[in-house]
Design a protein around this motif. Structure first.
Motif, PDB file in Angstrom:
ATOM      1  N   LEU A   1       0.807  -1.228   0.000  1.00 23.39           N
ATOM      2  CA  LEU A   1       0.000   0.000   0.000  1.00 23.39           C
ATOM      3  C   LEU A   1       0.840   1.279   0.000  1.00 23.39           C
ATOM      4  O   LEU A   1       0.292   2.380  -0.024  1.00 23.39           O
ATOM      5  CB  LEU A   1      -0.947  -0.003   1.212  1.00 23.39           C
ATOM      6  CG  LEU A   1      -1.957  -1.153   1.243  1.00 23.39           C
ATOM      7  CD1 LEU A   1      -2.780  -1.109   2.525  1.00 23.39           C
ATOM      8  CD2 LEU A   1      -2.862  -1.137   0.017  1.00 23.39           C
TER       9      LEU A   1
ATOM     10  N   MET B   1      -8.159   2.761  -2.455  1.00 21.39           N
ATOM     11  CA  MET B   1      -7.197   3.431  -1.584  1.00 21.39           C
ATOM     12  C   MET B   1      -7.080   4.919  -1.891  1.00 21.39           C
ATOM     13  O   MET B   1      -6.855   5.722  -0.979  1.00 21.39           O
ATOM     14  CB  MET B   1      -5.833   2.735  -1.656  1.00 21.39           C
ATOM     15  CG  MET B   1      -5.855   1.317  -1.090  1.00 21.39           C
ATOM     16  SD  MET B   1      -6.626   1.153   0.562  1.00 21.39           S
ATOM     17  CE  MET B   1      -5.492   2.116   1.570  1.00 21.39           C
TER      18      MET B   1
ATOM     19  N   LEU C   1      -6.524  -0.877   4.961  1.00 25.01           N
ATOM     20  CA  LEU C   1      -7.193  -1.495   3.818  1.00 25.01           C
ATOM     21  C   LEU C   1      -8.588  -1.980   4.215  1.00 25.01           C
ATOM     22  O   LEU C   1      -9.567  -1.746   3.501  1.00 25.01           O
ATOM     23  CB  LEU C   1      -6.361  -2.652   3.274  1.00 25.01           C
ATOM     24  CG  LEU C   1      -6.986  -3.471   2.146  1.00 25.01           C
ATOM     25  CD1 LEU C   1      -7.317  -2.607   0.940  1.00 25.01           C
ATOM     26  CD2 LEU C   1      -6.054  -4.614   1.753  1.00 25.01           C
TER      27      LEU C   1
END
Length: 185
Positions: free
Chosen positions: A85, A126, A146
């Protein structure tokens, strides 16, 4: 999310991650806990089935005491989601940093094409979570972030629905976090 620590179990209330074994309420006994990390950014329990369950930060001492009482080991592990991420942080990382991240992911069994596929799948979600909802996290996004993005009302339901069945998505995230299966979707 709340956790109540009893002598022989931990009870979760309002656990907001669809697909979790304790959603929206559930209990975990020491026999179901493989290990825990009360020193992690987000304190966590890992079950014998490979599920990561989060405990509120303010309850770090209670989690540590519960684990000591029941002989549950503290284990810190590689944070694949933190690296996966990383491009969604509100910061610019140089090519050297990106190479190091991809190197760690490769060592953990994530080939470049798979990393790209995971990131492509999660980009709309995201971006909506960290930028459109103005979370503006610049230092760290991980599994808990997440799961928040996939479940929180601050993200458009259509983006969450695009992830597919919530239980299937949750299982996929857990398998990646646990390192027990290829990350392919």
């Amino acid at each position: 999310m709340e956790a109540t620590f009893a002598e022989d179990h931990i009870c979760f209330q309002d656990y907001g991650f669809r697909g979790a074994t304790v959603h929206p309420i559930g209990m975990v006994t020491p026999a179901r806990i493989r290990d825990a990390d009360w020193k992690a950014i987000d304190p966590e329990i890992r079950t014998t089935r490979g599920e990561t369950l989060f405990v509120p930060r303010r309850q770090k001492p209670e989690l540590e005491e519960f684990c000591h009482r029941h002989g549950i080991a503290r284990a810190s592990r590689y944070d694949a989601w933190g690296d996966l991420l990383e491009p969604f942080l509100d910061t610019r990382l140089g090519p050297e940093c990106e190479r190091a991240t991809l190197g760690r992911l490769h060592e953990a069994g994530f080939p470049p094409a798979e990393v790209a596929g995971i990131r492509r799948r999660l980009t709309p979600l995201m971006h909506a979570y960290n930028f459109d909802a103005m979370v503006w996290e610049w230092a760290y996004l991980g599994l808990r972030d997440l799961l928040n993005a996939a479940n929180a009302p601050i993200v458009a339901p259509a983006l969450q629905d695009a992830l597919g069945d919530p239980a299937t998505f949750y299982t996929w995230t857990m398998r990646i976090a646990d390192g027990t299966a290829p990350a392919a979707t």
